[in-house]
Design a protein around this motif. Structure first.
Motif, PDB file in Angstrom:
ATOM      1  N   UNK A  63       2.577   2.170   1.657  1.00  0.00           N
ATOM      2  CA  UNK A  63       2.065   1.433   0.498  1.00  0.00           C
ATOM      3  C   UNK A  63       1.982  -0.024   0.926  1.00  0.00           C
ATOM      4  N   UNK A  64       0.860  -0.676   0.657  1.00  0.00           N
ATOM      5  CA  UNK A  64       0.698  -2.039   1.171  1.00  0.00           C
ATOM      6  C   UNK A  64      -0.047  -2.932   0.196  1.00  0.00           C
ATOM      7  N   UNK A  65       0.387  -4.188   0.158  1.00  0.00           N
ATOM      8  CA  UNK A  65      -0.306  -5.218  -0.611  1.00  0.00           C
ATOM      9  C   UNK A  65      -1.138  -6.100   0.307  1.00  0.00           C
ATOM     10  N   UNK A  66      -1.422  -5.598   1.513  1.00  0.00           N
ATOM     11  CA  UNK A  66      -2.387  -6.242   2.408  1.00  0.00           C
ATOM     12  C   UNK A  66      -3.802  -5.826   2.016  1.00  0.00           C
ATOM     13  N   UNK A  67      -4.784  -6.652   2.375  1.00  0.00           N
ATOM     14  CA  UNK A  67      -6.174  -6.280   2.124  1.00  0.00           C
ATOM     15  C   UNK A  67      -6.607  -5.198   3.106  1.00  0.00           C
ATOM     16  N   UNK A  84      -2.386  -2.285  -4.864  1.00  0.00           N
ATOM     17  CA  UNK A  84      -1.754  -1.577  -3.774  1.00  0.00           C
ATOM     18  C   UNK A  84      -2.740  -0.617  -3.126  1.00  0.00           C
ATOM     19  N   UNK A  85      -2.642  -0.503  -1.805  1.00  0.00           N
ATOM     20  CA  UNK A  85      -3.379   0.506  -1.062  1.00  0.00           C
ATOM     21  C   UNK A  85      -2.365   1.503  -0.503  1.00  0.00           C
ATOM     22  N   UNK A  86      -2.820   2.728  -0.314  1.00  0.00           N
ATOM     23  CA  UNK A  86      -1.924   3.783   0.150  1.00  0.00           C
ATOM     24  C   UNK A  86      -2.554   4.516   1.328  1.00  0.00           C
ATOM     25  N   UNK A  87      -1.720   4.891   2.298  1.00  0.00           N
ATOM     26  CA  UNK A  87      -2.237   5.534   3.503  1.00  0.00           C
ATOM     27  C   UNK A  87      -1.161   6.418   4.116  1.00  0.00           C
ATOM     28  N   UNK A  88      -1.581   7.257   5.068  1.00  0.00           N
ATOM     29  CA  UNK A  88      -0.675   8.037   5.897  1.00  0.00           C
ATOM     30  C   UNK A  88      -1.049   7.791   7.352  1.00  0.00           C
ATOM     31  N   UNK A  89      -0.068   7.348   8.137  1.00  0.00           N
ATOM     32  CA  UNK A  89      -0.273   7.094   9.557  1.00  0.00           C
ATOM     33  C   UNK A  89       0.642   8.022  10.349  1.00  0.00           C
ATOM     34  N   UNK A 128      -2.715  10.178  -6.185  1.00  0.00           N
ATOM     35  CA  UNK A 128      -2.860  11.057  -5.023  1.00  0.00           C
ATOM     36  C   UNK A 128      -1.764  10.780  -3.995  1.00  0.00           C
ATOM     37  N   UNK A 129      -1.366   9.528  -3.870  1.00  0.00           N
ATOM     38  CA  UNK A 129      -0.260   9.175  -2.979  1.00  0.00           C
ATOM     39  C   UNK A 129       1.040   9.800  -3.486  1.00  0.00           C
TER      40      UNK A 129
END
Length: 383
Positions: A63-67, A84-89, A128-129
């Motif tokens: 979870x990130x508050x970066x652009x 917030x943006x959400x991702x899986x790495x 979805x996250x």
């Protein structure tokens, strides 16, 4: 003129000591087509190759508050995002990996030698996250249904903090679903003030993430914050407390504040608003932490919480203190690199009862643990 050269010398020293304990800046992945979607598809198609060529692949939920930037070299940048943006790495740990080290390359990482993202995917919404985390917890094969959250410190880009998360999890053999909160650090030595403002900015994003994690069916939530990331964490806890959302704080099983770069006076005010920290809260300190010494100079000589000057104050407030001044160099990132600490965690010597002062007394002068009820230390030094 002498003062001019003195200032140049000082900031040169800052540059050498505070470059995120790294040489060069990491990138997440490299490809001729750097679009995140294209690289993700390519990496997923070759995932079977990577499995055989690595020590491990660590899934890191982000979870990130970066652009967001559509570039897998650095998919999230240094600018601040209001949402917030959400991702899986999926992070591959190279075969040559040594415990405590993040092997990286700032241009074109090689999966045989460097940490690298073997897949990257975005979640379209908070829901979805959340659903993905629920599924991960439900299918987790470990004994504990635990979420492990890491919050990075000053002067990190997105790849560096994500790789550090994976390194800690792998080297400490953490059996949990892994979550990383990436706040918008500028990733440059000279941007200390920008990072400090970003830490203020990032509190609401972390508040939202902590709320989300309590909505997952996890038995434990463990949080580790490093350096300036502790300021983000304390401000998030303060926000939750002022909103009357104490149940979120109570769901945090344990909190490790590693080398916290927080003004001691500011921390005292934060404590008054938070009122009750998680019961198993530990502040890791080091009196030889060069980064915190420089931070103290930058901030006008004000003591930092992690510099070892406030042990009595912390004990009075029911907070355990882990003193690593004389363990494995006592550096700013010793929490992530210390073989001593890794061995003690593996043995269970830093279990919740010990951290809360409910265990027997051990004596020596190698590693010191000050609890609200006494002083403990461990005999062995691990190489």
């Amino acid at each position: 003129m002498r003062s001019f050269f003195k200032n140049i010398s000082f900031f040169t020293t800052v540059s050498l000591l505070l470059t995120a304990c790294n040489s060069g800046r990491a990138v997440l992945h490299y490809s001729l087509d750097t679009r995140s979607s294209a690289v993700a598809q390519t990496a997923m198609a070759h995932s079977s190759f990577f499995v055989g060529q690595t020590q491990a692949i660590v899934p890191v939920y982000v979870a990130t508050s970066r652009n967001y930037e559509n570039n897998v070299i650095q998919p999230f940048g240094d600018k601040r995002s209001k949402q917030l943006h959400f991702a899986l790495v999926d992070v591959a740990i190279p075969l040559i990996h040594r415990k405590g080290v993040v092997e990286k390359n700032g241009r074109q990482p090689n999966q045989d030698k460097h940490f690298i993202a073997v897949s990257f995917g975005l979640y379209t919404s908070r829901q979805t996250f959340k659903s993905a985390l629920k599924t991960a917890i439900a299918h987790h094969t470990g004994k504990k249904k635990e979420i492990f959250l890491f919050i990075h410190g000053y002067n990190n880009n997105f790849a560096e903090s994500t790789f550090r998360t994976a390194q800690i999890v792998h080297d400490y053999n953490i059996d949990a679903v892994i979550v990383h909160y990436a706040w918008p650090s500028g990733g440059e030595v000279g941007l200390y003030i920008y990072d400090r403002d970003s830490a203020d900015f990032a509190r609401n994003g972390l508040t939202d993430l902590l709320q989300l994690l309590t909505e997952i069916n996890a038995n434990q939530i463990t949080v580790v914050a490093h350096s300036m990331g502790n300021y983000v964490m304390m401000e998030a806890l303060r926000t939750l407390s002022l909103k009357g959302q104490h149940q979120v704080i109570h769901r945090i099983s344990s909190l490790l504040m590693a080398a916290p770069d927080i003004d001691v006076d500011v921390f005292e005010q934060q404590l008054r608003d938070v009122r009750h920290l998680p019961k198993a809260t530990v502040v890791q300190i080091s009196s030889v932490d060069k980064a915190l010494k420089i931070s103290r100079k930058i901030t006008g000589g004000h003591a930092r919480l992690g510099d070892g000057s406030s042990i009595d104050f912390l004990q009075r407030h029911g907070i355990s203190v882990l003193d690593m001044s004389h363990v494995d160099g006592g550096t700013h990132s010793v929490f992530a690199s210390s073989p001593t600490l890794m061995a003690l965690v593996k043995e269970g010597a830093l279990s919740h009862p010990v951290l809360q002062g409910d265990s027997g007394r051990l004596s020596n002068n190698t590693l010191l643990l000050y609890t609200p009820t006494g002083l403990f230390s461990w005999i062995r030094r691990y190489q």
